[in-house]
Design an enzyme around this catalytic site. Structure first.
Site, short mmCIF file in Angstrom:
data_model
loop_
_atom_site.label_atom_id
_atom_site.label_comp_id
_atom_site.label_asym_id
_atom_site.label_seq_id
_atom_site.Cartn_x
_atom_site.Cartn_y
_atom_site.Cartn_z
N ASP A 131 0.86 -1.18 0.00
CA ASP A 131 0.00 0.00 0.00
C ASP A 131 0.90 1.24 0.00
OD1 ASP A 131 -3.21 0.57 0.99
OD2 ASP A 131 -1.77 2.23 1.12
N ASN A 188 -13.04 -2.86 2.42
CA ASN A 188 -13.95 -1.73 2.57
C ASN A 188 -14.89 -1.72 1.37
OD1 ASN A 188 -12.71 -0.75 4.95
ND2 ASN A 188 -11.10 0.21 3.72
N GLY A 200 -15.11 3.70 3.86
CA GLY A 200 -13.71 4.06 3.63
C GLY A 200 -13.15 3.59 2.31
N GLN A 201 -13.99 3.04 1.42
CA GLN A 201 -13.44 2.61 0.12
C GLN A 201 -13.13 3.83 -0.74
OE1 GLN A 201 -15.92 -0.07 -2.21
NE2 GLN A 201 -14.21 -0.56 -3.60
N SER A 202 -11.92 3.87 -1.25
CA SER A 202 -11.50 5.01 -2.09
C SER A 202 -11.08 4.55 -3.48
CB SER A 202 -10.35 5.77 -1.42
OG SER A 202 -9.25 4.92 -1.22
N HIS A 243 -10.24 -4.99 -3.38
CA HIS A 243 -8.90 -5.24 -2.85
C HIS A 243 -8.99 -5.63 -1.39
CE1 HIS A 243 -9.85 -0.94 -2.52
NE2 HIS A 243 -9.20 -0.96 -1.37
N LEU A 244 -8.18 -6.59 -1.02
CA LEU A 244 -8.09 -7.05 0.36
C LEU A 244 -6.86 -6.40 1.00
CD1 LEU A 244 -9.02 -8.97 2.63
CD2 LEU A 244 -7.63 -10.75 1.57
N HIS A 245 -7.09 -5.69 2.10
CA HIS A 245 -5.96 -5.14 2.87
C HIS A 245 -5.43 -6.24 3.80
CE1 HIS A 245 -6.81 -0.69 2.26
NE2 HIS A 245 -8.02 -1.16 2.02
P1 AMP Z 1 -9.61 1.66 0.25
O1 AMP Z 1 -9.64 2.97 0.99
O2 AMP Z 1 -10.09 0.49 1.08
O3 AMP Z 1 -10.31 1.77 -1.08
O4 AMP Z 1 -8.09 1.35 -0.01
C1 AMP Z 1 -7.38 1.88 -1.08
C2 AMP Z 1 -5.94 1.80 -0.72
O5 AMP Z 1 -5.19 1.93 -1.89
C3 AMP Z 1 -5.48 2.91 0.25
O6 AMP Z 1 -4.97 2.30 1.42
C4 AMP Z 1 -4.41 3.65 -0.56
O7 AMP Z 1 -3.33 4.05 0.24
C5 AMP Z 1 -4.00 2.61 -1.59
N1 AMP Z 1 -3.50 3.10 -2.85
C6 AMP Z 1 -4.06 4.03 -3.66
N2 AMP Z 1 -3.32 4.19 -4.79
C7 AMP Z 1 -2.29 3.31 -4.68
C8 AMP Z 1 -1.17 3.00 -5.52
N3 AMP Z 1 -0.96 3.60 -6.70
N4 AMP Z 1 -0.31 2.05 -5.09
C9 AMP Z 1 -0.50 1.44 -3.90
N5 AMP Z 1 -1.52 1.70 -3.07
C10 AMP Z 1 -2.40 2.62 -3.45
#
Ligand code: AMP
Length: 111
Positions: free
Chosen positions: A29, A84, A90-92, A97-99
C-alpha cells in the site's frame, strides 16, 4: 475505464509485485497504516468484493489464501484482513482489494 488497480494488475503502472499467480496480484500500500500493509487484488475488475464474490467466489478464497501466504512469509504473529465496501466504509479505490495489515496491535471495533 480509468482504474489505477487495473493498470497495476496489468503492468501499466510499475510496482514491486509481491505475488502474481495470473489471477491475483499483491503489492505494498502506498500509504501504509501498519508496518506490513499489503493490498491483494484480482486482476479482473470488480468494483467491490460483493461483486467479485457474485462473479467469481473462488477468487475471493484465493485472495485470502494469498494473504495467509504473505503473512506466513513475514512470520506475522497476527494480522488483520479488511475489505472496505462503499465510500462510507472508507473505500476510495473501486476495484476490489483485500488489505493485509500486521506488525502492530489493532483495536476493536475498527474505527
Ligand atoms: P480503500 O480505501 O479500502 O479503497 O483502499 C485503497 C488503498 O489503496 C489505500 O490504502 C491507498 O493508500 C491505496 N493506494 C491508492 N493508490 C495506490 C497505488 N498507486 N499504489 C499502492 N496503493 C495505493
Amino acid at each position: 475505464m480509468d482504474c489505477i488497480f487495473c493498470k497495476i494488475a496489468h503492468g501499466e503502472i510499475p510496482v514491486d509485485l509481491l505475488h502474481d499467480d495470473g489471477t491475483v496480484v499483491a503489492f505494498h500500500d502506498l500509504a501504509p497504516q501498519a508496518p506490513t500493509h499489503i493490498l491483494i487484488i484480482p486482476k479482473e475488475h470488480h468494483a467491490n468484493v460483493g461483486n467479485l464474490a457474485a462473479a467469481s467466489p473462488e477468487t475471493v478464497g484465493r485472495l485470502f489464501a494469498v494473504a495467509q501466504l504473505l503473512a506466513d512469509e513475514r512470520s506475522l504473529d497476527g494480522h488483520r484482513t479488511v475489505f472496505n465496501t462503499g465510500e462510507s466504509a472508507g473505500q476510495s479505490v473501486f476495484h476490489a482489494h483485500l488489505h493485509l495489515m500486521g506488525g502492530r496491535s489493532f483495536t476493536w471495533p475498527a474505527g
